[in-house]
Design a protein around this motif. Structure first.
Motif, mmCIF file in Angstrom:
data_model
loop_
_atom_site.group_PDB
_atom_site.id
_atom_site.type_symbol
_atom_site.label_atom_id
_atom_site.label_comp_id
_atom_site.label_asym_id
_atom_site.label_seq_id
_atom_site.Cartn_x
_atom_site.Cartn_y
_atom_site.Cartn_z
ATOM 1 N N GLY A 1 -7.916 -14.523 11.444
ATOM 2 C CA GLY A 1 -6.781 -13.603 11.652
ATOM 3 C C GLY A 1 -5.856 -13.637 11.533
ATOM 4 O O GLY A 1 -5.902 -12.499 10.912
ATOM 5 N N GLU A 2 -4.407 -14.803 11.499
ATOM 6 C CA GLU A 2 -3.809 -14.320 10.858
ATOM 7 C C GLU A 2 -3.500 -14.077 9.751
ATOM 8 O O GLU A 2 -3.402 -13.423 9.450
ATOM 9 N N ARG A 3 -4.545 -14.476 8.502
ATOM 10 C CA ARG A 3 -4.863 -13.115 7.414
ATOM 11 C C ARG A 3 -5.374 -11.756 7.170
ATOM 12 O O ARG A 3 -4.614 -11.205 6.353
ATOM 13 N N LEU A 4 -6.279 -12.180 8.094
ATOM 14 C CA LEU A 4 -6.709 -10.761 8.554
ATOM 15 C C LEU A 4 -5.665 -9.677 8.805
ATOM 16 O O LEU A 4 -5.872 -8.604 8.432
ATOM 17 N N CYS A 5 -4.811 -9.872 9.426
ATOM 18 C CA CYS A 5 -3.414 -8.829 9.851
ATOM 19 C C CYS A 5 -2.969 -8.916 9.116
ATOM 20 O O CYS A 5 -2.553 -8.116 8.639
ATOM 21 N N ARG A 6 -2.705 -9.889 8.170
ATOM 22 C CA ARG A 6 -1.401 -9.577 6.327
ATOM 23 C C ARG A 6 -2.362 -8.489 5.835
ATOM 24 O O ARG A 6 -1.603 -7.667 5.269
ATOM 25 N N GLU A 7 -3.701 -9.183 6.084
ATOM 26 C CA GLU A 7 -3.889 -8.256 4.381
ATOM 27 C C GLU A 7 -4.257 -6.658 5.383
ATOM 28 O O GLU A 7 -4.453 -5.803 4.093
ATOM 29 N N LEU A 8 -4.694 -6.394 6.537
ATOM 30 C CA LEU A 8 -4.334 -5.098 7.252
ATOM 31 C C LEU A 8 -3.756 -4.332 7.057
ATOM 32 O O LEU A 8 -2.846 -3.244 6.393
ATOM 33 N N ASP A 9 -1.989 -5.206 7.438
ATOM 34 C CA ASP A 9 -0.913 -4.952 6.899
ATOM 35 C C ASP A 9 -0.543 -4.528 5.874
ATOM 36 O O ASP A 9 -0.117 -3.133 5.492
ATOM 37 N N ASP A 10 -1.211 -4.842 4.519
ATOM 38 C CA ASP A 10 -0.866 -4.846 3.279
ATOM 39 C C ASP A 10 -1.193 -3.411 3.022
ATOM 40 O O ASP A 10 -1.006 -3.089 2.257
ATOM 41 N N ARG A 11 -2.325 -3.115 3.665
ATOM 42 C CA ARG A 11 -3.789 -1.937 3.280
ATOM 43 C C ARG A 11 -2.839 -0.933 3.996
ATOM 44 O O ARG A 11 -3.256 0.349 3.877
ATOM 45 N N GLY A 12 -1.468 -1.027 4.703
ATOM 46 C CA GLY A 12 -0.875 0.411 5.501
ATOM 47 C C GLY A 12 -1.850 0.459 6.681
ATOM 48 O O GLY A 12 -0.687 1.765 7.251
ATOM 49 N N HIS A 13 -2.231 -0.113 6.969
ATOM 50 C CA HIS A 13 -2.759 -0.296 8.548
ATOM 51 C C HIS A 13 -2.024 -0.603 10.169
ATOM 52 O O HIS A 13 -0.708 -1.246 9.093
ATOM 53 N N ASP A 14 -1.415 0.374 10.709
ATOM 54 C CA ASP A 14 -0.749 -0.207 11.996
ATOM 55 C C ASP A 14 -1.466 -1.181 12.791
ATOM 56 O O ASP A 14 -2.181 -1.389 13.412
ATOM 57 N N VAL A 15 -1.350 -2.393 12.887
ATOM 58 C CA VAL A 15 -1.657 -3.844 13.109
ATOM 59 C C VAL A 15 -0.916 -4.618 14.096
ATOM 60 O O VAL A 15 0.167 -3.884 14.674
ATOM 61 N N THR A 16 -1.984 -4.724 15.682
ATOM 62 C CA THR A 16 -1.631 -5.328 16.600
ATOM 63 C C THR A 16 -2.214 -6.970 16.669
ATOM 64 O O THR A 16 -3.514 -6.621 16.745
ATOM 65 N N ALA A 17 -1.713 -8.202 16.525
ATOM 66 C CA ALA A 17 -2.631 -9.192 16.918
ATOM 67 C C ALA A 17 -2.245 -9.324 18.424
ATOM 68 O O ALA A 17 -1.153 -9.556 18.740
ATOM 69 N N LEU A 18 -3.403 -9.359 18.591
ATOM 70 C CA LEU A 18 -3.751 -10.147 20.157
ATOM 71 C C LEU A 18 -4.008 -11.783 20.827
ATOM 72 O O LEU A 18 -4.973 -12.278 19.577
#
Length: 295
Positions: free
Chosen positions: A13-30
Motif C-alpha cells: 500500500g505505501e508503495r502504491l500510494c507513492r506511485e499514484l501520487d507520482d502519477r498525479g492522483h489525489d491519494v488518501t491512505a486508509l
C-alpha cells in the motif's frame, strides 16, 4: 483521480500510494495507524479498520476509486483476534458498501492466486468469497490475483528463513511446493494501471514473477544471501502435519494448520497475465537478482 487506498500504509500500500501520487492522483491512505507511515506529503491519511464499517465510511466521501489491499498474511497465523472472515470477507463487504453509498465508480481488489469460496484454506476461501462481493457490486471492478510478493519489508523471505534454520532445514514434503514470487516494484505499477485504464475493468488477472521456484529453492537462495548455506531435509507431509498441529500452539511459531494446508498446493499462475500490462517475464526482477545471489 481521487483514489482511496485501504491498507495504504502496508508493504504494498505505501508503495502504491507513492506511485499514484507520482502519477498525479489525489491519494488518501486508509489504515488503522496511518500516522506512522513514511508517505509523501501529498498523500492524505485516514484512520479506520475495514472490519468496522463506521470507522471507514467517512473516508470514502468525495473519492472516485478505491484500491482494497487490506489482508491478513497467508504465511503467518492471524494475530490479535482478527480472522480471515472478518478482514477479507466482511472487510470487503464494508469497503464495497461505503464505495457504493458515496458514489465511487471503481474498485481494484487485491485477491490471491487460487481464490475459491470452496478452497482448502480459510485464506483462499475468504479471498474467493470477497471476489464475489466485488463482482456482484455496482462498481467497475478489477481483480488482481498475485502469487507471493517479495521486497524490502515483505514477509516472504523472512517467513522462509523462519522455516529453514541454517545448515539443516527440515521442510514439509521436502519443500516441493512451488511459488511464482513477484517483486513489489513490478506489481505496484500494474495496480496503478488498473486504477487508470478502462481496459482493465471487468478483468481478473493472475500475476506472477518471471520464475517458478520451490520452497526449497527459495530457502536456499535466502540462506545463501545471508551467508548461511542450508541443506533441506525432507519431512513427510503427514508427519509434518502432526508436528505443526502441536507446534502451532507455541507462541511465536509462524505456522498453524491452515498454513500447513497451504503448502499442499502450488502458488503459481495458470497463465501469467503480465502481458495485459505491456510487460514480459524478461522485464521483471527475479528473486535471485533481488537477493544478489546466483541461481
Amino acid at each position: 483521480m481521487r483514489v482511496l487506498v485501504t491498507g495504504g500504509t502496508g508493504f504494498i500500500g505505501e508503495r502504491l500510494c507513492r506511485e499514484l501520487d507520482d502519477r498525479g492522483h489525489d491519494v488518501t491512505a486508509l489504515a488503522r495507524n496511518p500516522d506512522d507511515a513514511a508517505l509523501p506529503d501529498g498523500v492524505a491519511r485516514a484512520t479506520g479498520d475495514v472490519s468496522a464499517y463506521d470507522s471507514i465510511e467517512s473516508a470514502f466521501e468525495d473519492q472516485e476509486a478505491v484500491v482494497n489491499l487490506v489482508a491478513l498474511s497467508p504465511l503467518f497465523k492471524p494475530k490479535g483476534g482478527a480472522t480471515h472472515e472478518s478482514v477479507h470477507l466482511h472487510g470487503t463487504e464494508n469497503v464495497v458498501r461505503a464505495a457504493e453509498e458515496h458514489g465511487l465508480t471503481r474498485i481494484v481488489q487485491m485477491s490471491a492466486l487460487g481464490a475459491d469460496p470452496d478452497g482448502p484454506t480459510a485464506y483462499i476461501r475468504t479471498k474467493g468469497q470477497a471476489e464475489h462481493v466485488v463482482t456482484d457490486s455496482d462498481l467497475d471492478w478489477t481483480i488482481v490475483r498475485p502469487s507471493v510478493v517479495f521486497g524490502e519489508g515483505g514477509e516472504f523471505v523472512s517467513f522462509t528463513k523462519k522455516l529453514t534454520p541454517p545448515v539443516l532445514a527440515p521442510l514439509p514434503g521436502g519443500g516441493k511446493t512451488r511459488f511464482q514470487p513477484i517483486w513489489v516494484g513490478d506489481i505496484v505499477p500494474m495496480l496503478a494501471d488498473c486504477v487508470e485504464d478502462d481496459d482493465h475493468v471487468g478483468e481478473t488477472y493472475e500475476i506472477g514473477g518471471p520464475e517458478v521456484l520451490t520452497l526449497a529453492q527459495v530457502a536456499k537462495r535466502a540462506r545463501r544471501a545471508a551467508g548461511h548455506p542450508v541443506t533441506v531435509v525432507p519431512v513427510p507431509m503427514a508427519l509434518a502435519g502432526v508436528g505443526l498441529k502441536v507446534a502451532g500452539s507455541i507462541p511465536g511459531f509462524p505456522m498453524g494448520a491452515d498454513q500447513y494446508r497451504s503448502l499442499k498446493f502450488d502458488n503459481t499462475t495458470a497463465s501469467n497475465d503480465i502481458g495485459a500490462f505491456g510487460r514480459s517475464e524478461g522485464d521483471l526482477t527475479t528473486l535471485s537478482d533481488y537477493l544478489g545471489v546466483d541461481m
